[in-house]
Design a protein around this motif. Structure first.
Motif, short mmCIF file in Angstrom:
data_model
loop_
_atom_site.label_atom_id
_atom_site.label_comp_id
_atom_site.label_asym_id
_atom_site.label_seq_id
_atom_site.Cartn_x
_atom_site.Cartn_y
_atom_site.Cartn_z
N TRP A 122 -5.70 31.35 36.16
CA TRP A 122 -4.94 31.55 34.92
C TRP A 122 -3.65 30.77 34.90
CZ3 TRP A 122 -7.02 33.21 30.73
CH2 TRP A 122 -8.14 34.02 30.80
N GLN A 123 -3.05 30.56 36.05
CA GLN A 123 -1.79 29.82 36.09
C GLN A 123 -1.99 28.41 35.54
OE1 GLN A 123 -0.19 29.19 40.00
NE2 GLN A 123 1.85 28.78 39.23
N SER A 124 -3.02 27.75 35.99
CA SER A 124 -3.33 26.41 35.52
C SER A 124 -3.65 26.42 34.03
CB SER A 124 -4.50 25.84 36.30
OG SER A 124 -4.91 24.62 35.75
N HIS A 125 -4.51 27.33 33.63
CA HIS A 125 -4.91 27.42 32.23
C HIS A 125 -3.71 27.69 31.33
CE1 HIS A 125 -7.33 28.24 28.72
NE2 HIS A 125 -6.71 29.39 28.58
N ASN A 126 -2.85 28.63 31.71
CA ASN A 126 -1.69 28.98 30.90
C ASN A 126 -0.72 27.80 30.76
OD1 ASN A 126 -2.56 31.55 30.37
ND2 ASN A 126 -1.33 32.50 31.99
N LEU A 127 -0.43 27.14 31.86
CA LEU A 127 0.50 26.02 31.80
C LEU A 127 -0.02 24.91 30.89
CD1 LEU A 127 1.71 25.70 35.50
CD2 LEU A 127 3.05 26.42 33.53
N LYS A 128 -1.27 24.57 31.07
CA LYS A 128 -1.84 23.49 30.27
C LYS A 128 -1.96 23.86 28.80
CE LYS A 128 -4.39 21.62 34.16
NZ LYS A 128 -5.74 21.44 34.75
N SER A 129 -2.43 25.06 28.52
CA SER A 129 -2.61 25.44 27.12
C SER A 129 -1.27 25.61 26.40
CB SER A 129 -3.44 26.71 27.00
OG SER A 129 -2.77 27.80 27.59
N ARG A 130 -0.28 26.15 27.08
CA ARG A 130 1.04 26.28 26.45
C ARG A 130 1.66 24.92 26.21
NH1 ARG A 130 3.61 31.28 29.90
NH2 ARG A 130 2.26 32.90 29.01
N THR A 131 1.49 24.00 27.15
CA THR A 131 2.03 22.66 26.99
C THR A 131 1.35 21.94 25.83
OG1 THR A 131 2.52 22.60 29.35
CG2 THR A 131 2.56 20.51 28.19
N LEU A 132 0.04 22.06 25.73
CA LEU A 132 -0.68 21.45 24.61
C LEU A 132 -0.24 22.04 23.28
CD1 LEU A 132 -4.26 21.13 26.11
CD2 LEU A 132 -2.78 19.26 25.37
N ALA A 133 -0.02 23.34 23.26
CA ALA A 133 0.44 23.99 22.03
C ALA A 133 1.83 23.48 21.64
CB ALA A 133 0.47 25.50 22.20
N LEU A 134 2.71 23.31 22.62
CA LEU A 134 4.04 22.78 22.32
C LEU A 134 3.96 21.34 21.83
CD1 LEU A 134 6.24 24.21 25.21
CD2 LEU A 134 6.43 24.71 22.77
N ILE A 135 3.07 20.56 22.40
CA ILE A 135 2.91 19.18 21.94
C ILE A 135 2.50 19.17 20.47
CG2 ILE A 135 1.46 17.11 22.16
CD1 ILE A 135 1.47 17.63 25.22
N ARG A 136 1.51 20.00 20.13
CA ARG A 136 1.07 20.06 18.72
C ARG A 136 2.20 20.53 17.81
NH1 ARG A 136 -3.53 22.17 21.20
NH2 ARG A 136 -2.86 24.29 20.74
N LYS A 137 2.95 21.53 18.26
CA LYS A 137 4.06 22.07 17.46
C LYS A 137 5.12 21.01 17.22
CE LYS A 137 7.87 25.30 17.92
NZ LYS A 137 8.52 26.24 18.81
N TYR A 138 5.52 20.29 18.27
CA TYR A 138 6.56 19.26 18.13
C TYR A 138 6.06 18.08 17.31
CZ TYR A 138 9.29 21.79 21.66
OH TYR A 138 10.00 22.74 22.33
N GLU A 139 4.80 17.72 17.46
CA GLU A 139 4.26 16.62 16.65
C GLU A 139 4.24 17.00 15.18
OE1 GLU A 139 0.47 15.93 18.52
OE2 GLU A 139 1.27 14.28 19.73
N GLN A 140 3.87 18.24 14.87
CA GLN A 140 3.88 18.70 13.48
C GLN A 140 5.30 18.71 12.93
OE1 GLN A 140 1.62 19.23 11.16
NE2 GLN A 140 3.25 19.79 9.74
N ALA A 141 6.25 19.17 13.73
CA ALA A 141 7.65 19.20 13.29
C ALA A 141 8.16 17.78 13.05
CB ALA A 141 8.51 19.91 14.33
N ALA A 142 7.81 16.85 13.92
CA ALA A 142 8.24 15.46 13.74
C ALA A 142 7.63 14.88 12.46
CB ALA A 142 7.84 14.62 14.95
#
Length: 125
Positions: free
Chosen positions: A84-104
């Motif tokens: 879960w540690q790996s899954h959580n880190l990767k999925s949260r990071t991908l979600a932040l990337i999508r969020k910041y790209e949408q904001a940009a």
């Protein structure tokens, strides 16, 4: 005596939940009022150019955050994490990337809109 203690505990629990939930609710509905007022009061070409520059700066900041998150994602791919540690880190990071790209993207669109309004005002004058 037991029912009174249960009632007190229930009342304190409800109050605690309400207190904890209130900052979340206000933060979720927070609107940056100076920017909103500036947008509504923008009538001159310079006002719209300033707003366009503001939104372009915000878009640039969001793009920097996207790059930072992509670097983090690369690091997460290189290190050995399991479960879960790996899954959580990767999925949260991908979600932040999508969020910041949408904001940009939305900030660039807003900047473009203000640039168009500024050029329209320049043509009128």
């Amino acid at each position: 005596m037991k029912t009174n203690l249960e009632n007190v505990f229930a009342a304190l629990s409800v109050m605690g939940i309400l207190i904890l939930a209130s900052p979340v609710a206000t933060a979720a509905h927070h609107v940056d009022t100076p920017d909103r007022a500036a947008i509504q009061n923008a009538t001159m070409r310079g006002d719209h150019e300033a707003m366009a520059k503001y939104y372009e700066d915000i878009a640039a900041q969001m793009q920097v955050k996207v790059e930072e998150q992509k670097e983090l994602l690369e690091q997460y791919e290189k290190i050995r994490l399991y479960g879960w540690q790996s899954h959580n880190l990767k999925s949260r990071t991908l979600a932040l990337i999508r969020k910041y790209e949408q904001a940009a993207r939305s900030n660039r669109e807003e900047a473009l809109s203000h640039r168009q309004m500024a050029s329209a005002l320049q043509e009128l004058n």
